[in-house]
Design a protein around this motif. Structure first.
Motif, mmCIF file in Angstrom:
data_model
loop_
_atom_site.group_PDB
_atom_site.id
_atom_site.type_symbol
_atom_site.label_atom_id
_atom_site.label_comp_id
_atom_site.label_asym_id
_atom_site.label_seq_id
_atom_site.Cartn_x
_atom_site.Cartn_y
_atom_site.Cartn_z
ATOM 1 N N PHE A 233 0.509 -0.777 1.596
ATOM 2 C CA PHE A 233 -0.388 0.179 2.543
ATOM 3 C C PHE A 233 -0.181 1.638 1.953
ATOM 4 O O PHE A 233 1.032 1.896 1.529
ATOM 5 C CB PHE A 233 -0.171 -0.111 3.904
ATOM 6 N N GLY A 234 -0.983 2.457 2.070
ATOM 7 C CA GLY A 234 -0.757 3.998 2.055
ATOM 8 C C GLY A 234 -1.213 4.825 3.232
ATOM 9 O O GLY A 234 -1.750 4.402 4.069
ATOM 10 N N LEU A 235 -0.236 5.774 3.309
ATOM 11 C CA LEU A 235 -0.488 6.789 4.408
ATOM 12 C C LEU A 235 -1.049 7.880 4.160
ATOM 13 O O LEU A 235 -1.180 8.610 2.900
ATOM 14 C CB LEU A 235 0.971 7.045 4.676
ATOM 15 N N LYS A 236 -1.987 8.388 5.141
ATOM 16 C CA LYS A 236 -2.707 9.572 4.913
ATOM 17 C C LYS A 236 -1.714 10.714 4.453
ATOM 18 O O LYS A 236 -2.273 11.683 4.013
ATOM 19 C CB LYS A 236 -3.528 9.757 6.391
ATOM 20 N N GLY A 237 -0.526 10.737 5.193
ATOM 21 C CA GLY A 237 0.444 11.845 4.489
ATOM 22 C C GLY A 237 0.918 11.718 3.306
ATOM 23 O O GLY A 237 1.471 12.736 2.872
ATOM 24 N N GLY A 238 0.682 10.809 2.395
ATOM 25 C CA GLY A 238 0.962 10.685 1.095
ATOM 26 C C GLY A 238 2.485 10.364 0.931
ATOM 27 O O GLY A 238 2.932 9.736 1.485
ATOM 28 N N TYR A 239 2.487 10.885 -0.387
ATOM 29 C CA TYR A 239 4.036 10.633 -1.021
ATOM 30 C C TYR A 239 5.186 11.148 -0.105
ATOM 31 O O TYR A 239 6.039 10.055 0.189
ATOM 32 C CB TYR A 239 4.166 11.320 -2.333
ATOM 33 N N ALA B 181 5.172 11.489 3.309
ATOM 34 C CA ALA B 181 5.240 10.477 4.541
ATOM 35 C C ALA B 181 5.696 9.048 4.298
ATOM 36 O O ALA B 181 6.433 8.471 5.283
ATOM 37 C CB ALA B 181 3.675 10.503 5.044
ATOM 38 N N ALA B 182 5.304 8.603 3.074
ATOM 39 C CA ALA B 182 5.737 7.310 2.556
ATOM 40 C C ALA B 182 7.187 7.431 2.443
ATOM 41 O O ALA B 182 7.954 6.377 2.830
ATOM 42 C CB ALA B 182 5.033 6.907 1.434
ATOM 43 N N LYS B 183 7.717 8.264 2.051
ATOM 44 C CA LYS B 183 9.257 8.220 1.776
ATOM 45 C C LYS B 183 9.956 8.538 3.285
ATOM 46 O O LYS B 183 10.957 7.843 3.272
ATOM 47 C CB LYS B 183 9.550 9.437 0.795
ATOM 48 N N VAL C 37 0.429 1.089 -8.380
ATOM 49 C CA VAL C 37 1.213 1.779 -7.444
ATOM 50 C C VAL C 37 0.804 3.252 -7.447
ATOM 51 O O VAL C 37 0.969 4.203 -8.264
ATOM 52 C CB VAL C 37 2.459 1.802 -8.287
ATOM 53 N N SER C 38 0.310 3.680 -6.145
ATOM 54 C CA SER C 38 -0.214 4.833 -6.003
ATOM 55 C C SER C 38 1.281 5.714 -5.463
ATOM 56 O O SER C 38 1.711 5.080 -4.824
ATOM 57 C CB SER C 38 -1.173 4.993 -5.064
ATOM 58 N N LYS C 39 1.045 7.155 -5.126
ATOM 59 C CA LYS C 39 2.260 7.795 -4.696
ATOM 60 C C LYS C 39 2.406 7.541 -3.313
ATOM 61 O O LYS C 39 3.549 7.581 -2.796
ATOM 62 C CB LYS C 39 1.936 9.295 -5.099
ATOM 63 N N ASP C 40 1.487 7.071 -2.643
ATOM 64 C CA ASP C 40 1.513 6.957 -1.105
ATOM 65 C C ASP C 40 1.867 5.374 -0.677
ATOM 66 O O ASP C 40 2.008 5.011 0.495
ATOM 67 C CB ASP C 40 0.410 7.367 -0.247
ATOM 68 N N LEU C 41 2.188 4.612 -1.739
ATOM 69 C CA LEU C 41 2.177 3.212 -1.603
ATOM 70 C C LEU C 41 3.628 2.642 -1.049
ATOM 71 O O LEU C 41 4.572 3.233 -1.382
ATOM 72 C CB LEU C 41 1.911 2.271 -2.771
#
Length: 430
Positions: A343-349, A351-353, A396-400
């Motif tokens: 899944f991806g987060l609206k906060g992007g890279y 937020a994912a970390k 693989v997107s940055k937010d994944l």
């Protein structure tokens, strides 16, 4: 055992109590080598005139039971186990191919496999063309005169694209090229690629088959359906200089490939599975059906919950009704879609970390298929060595964020992620 159901074969195939001193559990034969009856017996073993054990780099009684069991569960004629999933792929390709040959592969591969095909094999003169696998015609379009293998993952990691194996196999068959399918994420319980035309099936046994994160292992299962005498594979039809002039197709027929990968592949590349790891993997295999059902159940429920969460931009899981691969999942994975959710987060890279750093039940590490739930941010870890373009091709997107959903209480997993999502709403992050 061929008439028994999956759960029964997973517990019994390959192990004869009478041949193993009455042991109900599979024994660990922790020996490097085996005593020959006499010089003739030794010569017959080395010439493949009689079956038996020579040296554990080639075969071992514990490993042999695991191999027979995997072949039974996947519907193959034989199997070879190796030290890891990566070694299974590498040994397969280096046994099959020579400098100047060409591979066609799906672009949605595990990062380590992508680098093996894209970098390491290129240094050896073996080129790979990566294609968008959603259209099976792309494989036929990419065929070259020197193409000698088609390689795909049945369920891509981490893209989670479900491939139309049957359609891809028709493309490969039309050009007399073997189709190799990595079936690690789907497992032999959820999918048997051989039923849909795959010629060779590969597993990282480290993942769902072992199931508890303790033991590395890999496997190659041969369907016995490919014609190695079609003129494109002289290694199987001409005398082998590496094995006293043996002509594999003449001596071993449909088992030519699986024999060659053992007596030359394992011998020369040395990727032997330890008997102790084989024993550990057998323990996991015996409960695979029960576990993979629960993995799939938890993963689907968690994906449905993530779809409704305000912090989540998108969710990828083939079992979701809105998923683009749902119709293919209905065909190939009707009993469950395994335990990986992305899944991806609206906060992007960023937020994912933060989420990956904050979970407590989900462990931050580079593995999948454990009974315990795992989390990772692929763009900064498993796929960081890929270019941005290649990352996107692999899904693989940055937010994944990739989740390997375990067997814990579903509510505890939800609560853990909710706690992690709260961290990205804190003032210092916002």
């Amino acid at each position: 055992m061929s008439t028994h159901k999956f759960a029964t074969q997973a517990l019994h195939a390959g192990h004869t109590v009478q041949d193993n001193k009455g042991t109900r559990a599979v024994p660990i034969y922790q020996s490097t080598s085996y005593v020959f009856n006499d010089s003739k017996h030794a010569a017959d073993l080395f010439s493949l005139a009689t079956p038996g054990f020579i040296y554990t780099r080639l075969n071992n009684p514990t490993n042999d039971i695991l191999e027979q069991r995997l072949a039974a569960l996947e519907g193959g004629i034989g199997a070879v186990v190796t030290a890891s999933g990566t070694s299974a792929i590498a040994t397969t390709l280096l046994t099959l191919l020579r400098s100047g040959d060409h591979i066609i592969a799906s672009n949605s591969l595990y990062g380590g496999t992508f680098n093996l095909l894209n970098v390491t094999l290129r240094r050896l003169g073996i080129e790979t063309t990566f294609v968008e696998a959603s259209d099976p015609q792309n494989f036929g379009t990419a065929i070259q005169e020197n193409t000698r293998a088609v390689f795909v993952e049945s369920l891509g990691n981490p893209k989670l694209d479900v491939l139309d194996i049957e359609a891809i196999s028709k493309q490969a068959k039309a050009y007399k090229i073997p189709l190799i399918v990595d079936n690690t994420v789907a497992t032999p319980y959820l999918l048997n690629p051989i039923k849909y035309g795959a010629n060779l099936v590969i597993h990282s046994l480290t993942k769902y088959v072992c199931g508890n994160g303790t033991s590395l292992g890999g496997a190659i299962i041969d369907a016995g359906t490919f014609d190695w005498t079609n003129g494109k594979f002289p290694e199987f039809t001409e005398p082998s200089p590496g094995y006293h002039g043996l002509v594999y197709s003449d001596a071993l027929g449909e088992a030519a490939f699986i024999a060659k990968i053992r007596v030359e592949g394992l011998r020369d590349f040395g990727a032997a599975l330890s008997p102790y790891n084989a024993f550990q993997i057998i323990q996991g295999l015996e409960t695979l059906e029960v576990r993979i059902k629960k993995h799939s159940e938890n993963a689907l429920a968690l994906a449905q919950w993530l779809q409704q969460h305000e912090e989540v931009a998108w969710v990828q899981y083939p079992g979701l009704e809105c998923n683009k691969y749902k119709s293919l999942a209905d065909k190939y994975l009707p009993h469950g879609q395994s335990g990986i959710v992305t899944f991806g987060l609206k906060g992007g890279y960023a937020a994912a970390k933060v989420v990956a750093d904050t979970t407590q039940v989900f462990s931050l590490l580079a593995n999948i298929g454990d009974t315990k739930s795992l989390i990772i941010h692929p763009a900064s870890t498993t796929h960081q060595q890929l270019s941005d373009v290649d990352q996107l091709k692999a899904g693989v997107s940055k937010d994944l964020i990739r989740l390997s959903v375990g067997l814990e209480s579903l509510q505890d997993l939800i609560d853990d992620l909710e706690h992690a999502f709260a961290a990205i709403r804190k003032p210092e992050f916002v």
